[in-house]
Every structure is written in C-alpha cells, then in structure tokens.
Design a protein around this motif. Structure first.
Motif, short mmCIF file in Angstrom:
data_model
loop_
_atom_site.label_atom_id
_atom_site.label_comp_id
_atom_site.label_asym_id
_atom_site.label_seq_id
_atom_site.Cartn_x
_atom_site.Cartn_y
_atom_site.Cartn_z
N ASN A 1 -36.39 4.64 -23.75
CA ASN A 1 -37.75 4.51 -23.30
C ASN A 1 -37.81 5.47 -21.88
OD1 ASN A 1 -38.26 2.07 -24.57
ND2 ASN A 1 -36.71 1.06 -23.20
N TYR A 2 -38.27 6.71 -22.50
CA TYR A 2 -38.54 7.61 -21.43
C TYR A 2 -40.10 7.39 -20.58
CZ TYR A 2 -41.90 9.78 -24.85
OH TYR A 2 -42.74 10.08 -25.88
N GLY A 3 -40.94 6.71 -21.13
CA GLY A 3 -42.08 6.15 -20.39
C GLY A 3 -41.52 5.51 -19.10
N THR A 4 -40.63 4.52 -19.14
CA THR A 4 -40.13 3.80 -18.11
C THR A 4 -39.63 4.65 -17.16
OG1 THR A 4 -39.82 1.96 -19.51
CG2 THR A 4 -38.79 1.90 -17.31
N PHE A 5 -38.86 5.76 -17.55
CA PHE A 5 -38.16 6.47 -16.63
C PHE A 5 -39.10 7.51 -16.21
CE2 PHE A 5 -36.46 10.99 -16.22
CZ PHE A 5 -35.56 10.63 -15.19
N LEU A 6 -40.10 7.97 -16.70
CA LEU A 6 -41.03 8.61 -15.99
C LEU A 6 -41.76 7.77 -14.84
CD1 LEU A 6 -43.01 10.39 -19.01
CD2 LEU A 6 -41.40 11.69 -17.28
N GLN A 7 -42.01 6.51 -15.22
CA GLN A 7 -42.59 5.67 -14.17
C GLN A 7 -42.06 5.57 -12.78
OE1 GLN A 7 -44.64 1.91 -15.53
NE2 GLN A 7 -44.71 1.30 -13.56
N THR A 8 -40.64 5.46 -13.06
CA THR A 8 -39.46 5.34 -11.87
C THR A 8 -39.33 6.44 -11.32
OG1 THR A 8 -38.28 3.67 -13.54
CG2 THR A 8 -37.06 4.94 -11.34
N VAL A 9 -39.65 8.05 -11.80
CA VAL A 9 -39.54 9.10 -11.10
C VAL A 9 -40.91 9.27 -10.28
CG1 VAL A 9 -39.90 11.64 -11.42
CG2 VAL A 9 -38.24 10.36 -12.73
N ILE A 10 -42.27 8.58 -10.76
CA ILE A 10 -43.21 8.80 -9.98
C ILE A 10 -43.13 7.73 -8.83
CG2 ILE A 10 -45.63 8.18 -10.06
CD1 ILE A 10 -45.83 8.96 -12.98
N ASP A 11 -42.42 6.55 -9.04
CA ASP A 11 -42.17 5.69 -7.85
C ASP A 11 -41.42 6.42 -6.84
OD1 ASP A 11 -43.25 3.31 -8.85
OD2 ASP A 11 -41.58 2.42 -9.54
N PHE A 12 -40.28 7.25 -7.29
CA PHE A 12 -39.37 7.86 -6.40
C PHE A 12 -40.26 8.87 -5.49
CE2 PHE A 12 -36.97 11.43 -5.39
CZ PHE A 12 -35.88 10.94 -4.50
N LEU A 13 -41.05 9.49 -6.15
CA LEU A 13 -41.77 10.74 -5.41
C LEU A 13 -42.73 10.12 -4.57
CD1 LEU A 13 -42.23 13.20 -8.47
CD2 LEU A 13 -40.88 13.19 -6.60
N ILE A 14 -43.39 9.00 -4.92
CA ILE A 14 -44.41 8.53 -3.96
C ILE A 14 -43.67 8.00 -2.76
CG2 ILE A 14 -46.02 6.45 -3.66
CD1 ILE A 14 -46.80 7.30 -6.52
N VAL A 15 -42.44 6.91 -3.19
CA VAL A 15 -41.83 6.73 -1.78
C VAL A 15 -41.08 7.70 -0.90
CG1 VAL A 15 -39.73 5.61 -1.22
CG2 VAL A 15 -41.06 4.60 -2.89
N ALA A 16 -40.80 8.76 -1.57
CA ALA A 16 -40.12 9.94 -0.70
C ALA A 16 -41.21 10.64 -0.03
CB ALA A 16 -39.56 10.83 -1.79
N PHE A 17 -42.26 10.80 -0.55
CA PHE A 17 -43.52 11.69 0.16
C PHE A 17 -44.12 10.58 1.38
CE2 PHE A 17 -47.96 12.79 0.66
CZ PHE A 17 -47.73 14.27 1.14
N SER A 18 -43.96 9.32 1.14
CA SER A 18 -44.49 8.36 2.13
C SER A 18 -43.55 8.42 3.09
CB SER A 18 -44.39 6.99 1.47
OG SER A 18 -45.53 6.68 0.41
N ILE A 19 -42.27 8.28 2.91
CA ILE A 19 -41.11 8.34 4.09
C ILE A 19 -41.40 9.67 4.61
CG2 ILE A 19 -38.67 8.40 4.43
CD1 ILE A 19 -38.44 6.33 2.18
N PHE A 20 -41.34 10.83 4.00
CA PHE A 20 -41.58 12.03 4.64
C PHE A 20 -42.75 12.19 5.59
CE2 PHE A 20 -44.06 16.05 4.50
CZ PHE A 20 -43.11 16.84 5.35
N LEU A 21 -43.86 11.62 5.32
CA LEU A 21 -45.10 11.61 6.10
C LEU A 21 -44.93 10.65 7.17
CD1 LEU A 21 -48.03 11.32 3.46
CD2 LEU A 21 -47.31 13.27 4.79
#
Length: 125
Positions: free
Chosen positions: A65-85
């Motif tokens: 299920n690489y689609g679920t993995f892609l969604q999890t990566v997108i989640d992580f990037l958004i959380v990391a960017f939000s915390i950075f800001l």
C-alpha cells in the motif's frame, strides 16, 4: 521515594512537556484531517482523479500500500513545516523581548532620601 517522584513530576519542565505532548496529539489530528480531507483529494485531482489511499501494488498474495505511505509522508512534511513556522515565530518574539531596553529601576532608599534633602535645601534658598 514518593517525595522525590512528586518533586520530579511537578517540575515546570515535566508539566510543559506533558502539555506539549497533549497539544501535539491534538495538532496531529488536525493535520491528519487537513491531509486526508483537503490536500490528498486535491493531489488526486491533479494526477487524474486517483485516490492516494487506494494506490497499491499486488504481487501474488502480497499487497504493498504505497498510497498510504505517500499520505503518511505528506502528513509528516506538513507537521514538520508547521512546527518549523511555529518555532520561528516564537524565536522572533523572544528576540524582540530580549532587545527591549530594561525598564528603569525604582530609586533606592538612599536616592529617595537624597532627593528629599535636595528638595528641602532648594526650598530654604
């Protein structure tokens, strides 16, 4: 032992950490909803109406299920960017507070007494 544990558990840093974990969990839910309900459908529309969660690769009985993995990566990037800001914003406010000139200190008892003596001497003249 109980007193030591109580002192440890009630320290400001431990309480701050606990509050941070709780807020982080709630923030994670918000970001997950943002990704699942807004960003993923938009990406799906941009790539031809494909649902990222439905993307998978089958080989025999194995399913990747690489689609679920892609969604999890997108989640992580958004959380990391939000915390950075957020951290960048907090750091900016802390710098402003540090650069403020300190407020003038209240006069000491000696200064007050000397001021009164000066004023009395001026009145006598």
């Amino acid at each position: 032992m109980w007193k030591e544990f109580k002192a440890f558990a009630l320290k400001g840093n431990v309480l701050d950490l606990a509050i941070g974990v709780i807020i982080g969990a709630a923030f994670g839910k918000i970001v997950t909803s943002l990704v699942n309900d807004l960003i993923t459908p938009i990406i799906g529309l941009l790539i031809g109406g494909v649902d990222l969660n439905g993307l998978h690769f089958k080989y025999g009985d194995a399913v990747l299920n690489y689609g679920t993995f892609l969604q999890t990566v997108i989640d992580f990037l958004i959380v990391a960017f939000s915390i950075f800001l957020f951290i960048k914003l907090i750091t900016k406010f802390k710098r402003k507070e540090e650069n403020k000139p300190p407020a003038p200190a209240a006069p000491s008892k000696e200064e007050i007494l000397l001021t009164e003596i000066r004023d009395l001497l001026k009145q006598k003249q």
